[in-house]
Design a protein around this motif. Structure first.
Motif, PDB file in Angstrom:
ATOM      1  N   THR A  33       0.849  -1.186   0.000  1.00 46.32           N
ATOM      2  CA  THR A  33       0.000   0.000   0.000  1.00 46.32           C
ATOM      3  C   THR A  33       0.885   1.235   0.000  1.00 46.32           C
ATOM      4  O   THR A  33       1.940   1.242   0.631  1.00 46.32           O
ATOM      5  CB  THR A  33      -0.917   0.020   1.243  1.00 46.32           C
ATOM      6  OG1 THR A  33      -1.710  -1.164   1.251  1.00 46.32           O
ATOM      7  CG2 THR A  33      -1.816   1.243   1.249  1.00 46.32           C
ATOM      8  N   VAL A  34       0.480   2.259  -0.738  1.00 44.20           N
ATOM      9  CA  VAL A  34       1.221   3.524  -0.733  1.00 44.20           C
ATOM     10  C   VAL A  34       0.236   4.664  -0.909  1.00 44.20           C
ATOM     11  O   VAL A  34      -0.831   4.488  -1.509  1.00 44.20           O
ATOM     12  CB  VAL A  34       2.283   3.551  -1.859  1.00 44.20           C
ATOM     13  CG1 VAL A  34       1.617   3.577  -3.234  1.00 44.20           C
ATOM     14  CG2 VAL A  34       3.230   4.738  -1.704  1.00 44.20           C
ATOM     15  N   SER A  35       0.558   5.839  -0.392  1.00 46.92           N
ATOM     16  CA  SER A  35      -0.251   7.048  -0.573  1.00 46.92           C
ATOM     17  C   SER A  35       0.554   8.061  -1.374  1.00 46.92           C
ATOM     18  O   SER A  35       1.600   8.516  -0.909  1.00 46.92           O
ATOM     19  CB  SER A  35      -0.652   7.645   0.782  1.00 46.92           C
ATOM     20  OG  SER A  35      -1.483   6.761   1.491  1.00 46.92           O
ATOM     21  N   ILE A  36       0.094   8.373  -2.594  1.00 53.01           N
ATOM     22  CA  ILE A  36       0.771   9.356  -3.443  1.00 53.01           C
ATOM     23  C   ILE A  36       0.429  10.752  -2.935  1.00 53.01           C
ATOM     24  O   ILE A  36      -0.747  11.107  -2.819  1.00 53.01           O
ATOM     25  CB  ILE A  36       0.353   9.211  -4.923  1.00 53.01           C
ATOM     26  CG1 ILE A  36       0.594   7.767  -5.393  1.00 53.01           C
ATOM     27  CG2 ILE A  36       1.101  10.212  -5.784  1.00 53.01           C
ATOM     28  CD1 ILE A  36       2.023   7.333  -5.374  1.00 53.01           C
ATOM     29  N   GLY A  37       1.443  11.543  -2.648  1.00 53.55           N
ATOM     30  CA  GLY A  37       1.217  12.867  -2.060  1.00 53.55           C
ATOM     31  C   GLY A  37       0.970  13.966  -3.066  1.00 53.55           C
ATOM     32  O   GLY A  37       0.579  15.073  -2.684  1.00 53.55           O
ATOM     33  N   GLY A  80       4.456  15.957 -11.014  1.00 53.41           N
ATOM     34  CA  GLY A  80       4.490  14.684 -11.716  1.00 53.41           C
ATOM     35  C   GLY A  80       3.180  14.220 -12.316  1.00 53.41           C
ATOM     36  O   GLY A  80       3.167  13.308 -13.139  1.00 53.41           O
ATOM     37  N   LEU A  81       2.053  14.813 -11.939  1.00 49.34           N
ATOM     38  CA  LEU A  81       0.763  14.375 -12.464  1.00 49.34           C
ATOM     39  C   LEU A  81       0.519  14.933 -13.866  1.00 49.34           C
ATOM     40  O   LEU A  81       0.868  16.077 -14.150  1.00 49.34           O
ATOM     41  CB  LEU A  81      -0.371  14.835 -11.539  1.00 49.34           C
ATOM     42  CG  LEU A  81      -0.381  14.261 -10.122  1.00 49.34           C
ATOM     43  CD1 LEU A  81      -1.491  14.915  -9.306  1.00 49.34           C
ATOM     44  CD2 LEU A  81      -0.571  12.752 -10.148  1.00 49.34           C
TER      45      LEU A  81
END
Length: 201
Positions: A33-37, A80-81
């Motif tokens: 699991t990861v949360s993209i900031g 980056g988005l």
């Protein structure tokens, strides 16, 4: 003797439990699991990348249409988005009156159109689809060509699918056409008569 029998029974049961074979697992799995900031973020910028919060069209005559001579940079500073853009406009009052359709301009009215592209367009390149209204409208590169001239240009030239380049310079240029009615009662400098909004989606 009774106590000894119970003790021996317990020992036998423990022995049987300990000798049960462990269930084999191969392969095993681990869920990540990861949360993209990163969050959507966009800003008006100069060609050098500095913040831009105003543009002056300079001297114009009634009945004229003018396009900004200095590019209005659009900076995808999300880190980056990939973003697409929407444009809208608000009339901030004063003597000039905003019109957001393609009808003929009446007394004291003005209209603003927008185009995303690298090089400056001429006033003739702006179409009815490029009129900026009070509602946020998304740039498209399909057959309707909203806020773009060339509908075949890949994303990044028309406000669609704009990828950040490190925020050293703006990723795309916005060109605005200001059109004034042929008749009016206003002269002199009209400061902050409208506000253009850009929204990243």
């Amino acid at each position: 003797m009774k106590r000894l029998s119970i003790a021996m029974l317990l020992a036998a049961m423990l022995s049987l439990l300990g000798s049960s074979p462990a269930l084999a697992v191969n392969p095993d799995t681990l869920t990540l699991t990861v949360s993209i900031g990163n969050t959507l973020s966009v800003r008006f910028a100069t060609t050098g990348g500095a913040n831009l919060d105003a543009y002056d069209f300079g001297a114009m005559l009634l009945g004229q249409a003018s396009v900004n001579t200095t590019a209005i940079g659009i900076d995808n500073d999300s880190g980056g988005l990939t973003e697409s853009y929407q444009l809208s406009i608000g009339d901030t009052g004063g003597g000039l009156i905003l019109r957001t359709d393609n009808a003929a301009l009446s007394f004291n009215e003005y209209r603003v159109r927008g185009i995303f592209q690298a090089a400056a367009p001429s006033p003739a390149n702006f179409a009815n689809n490029d009129i900026i209204t009070g509602s946020a409208v998304a740039a498209t590169d399909n057959t309707t060509g909203i806020f773009c001239v060339d509908t075949t240009t890949p994303g990044g030239e028309d406000g669609v699918s704009v990828v950040p380049n490190g925020n050293t310079t703006p990723e795309i240029n916005l060109w605005l056409e200001l059109e004034l009615a042929a008749t009016g009662s206003i002269s002199g400098t009209q400061t902050a008569f409208a506000t253009v909004y850009i929204n990243a989606v």
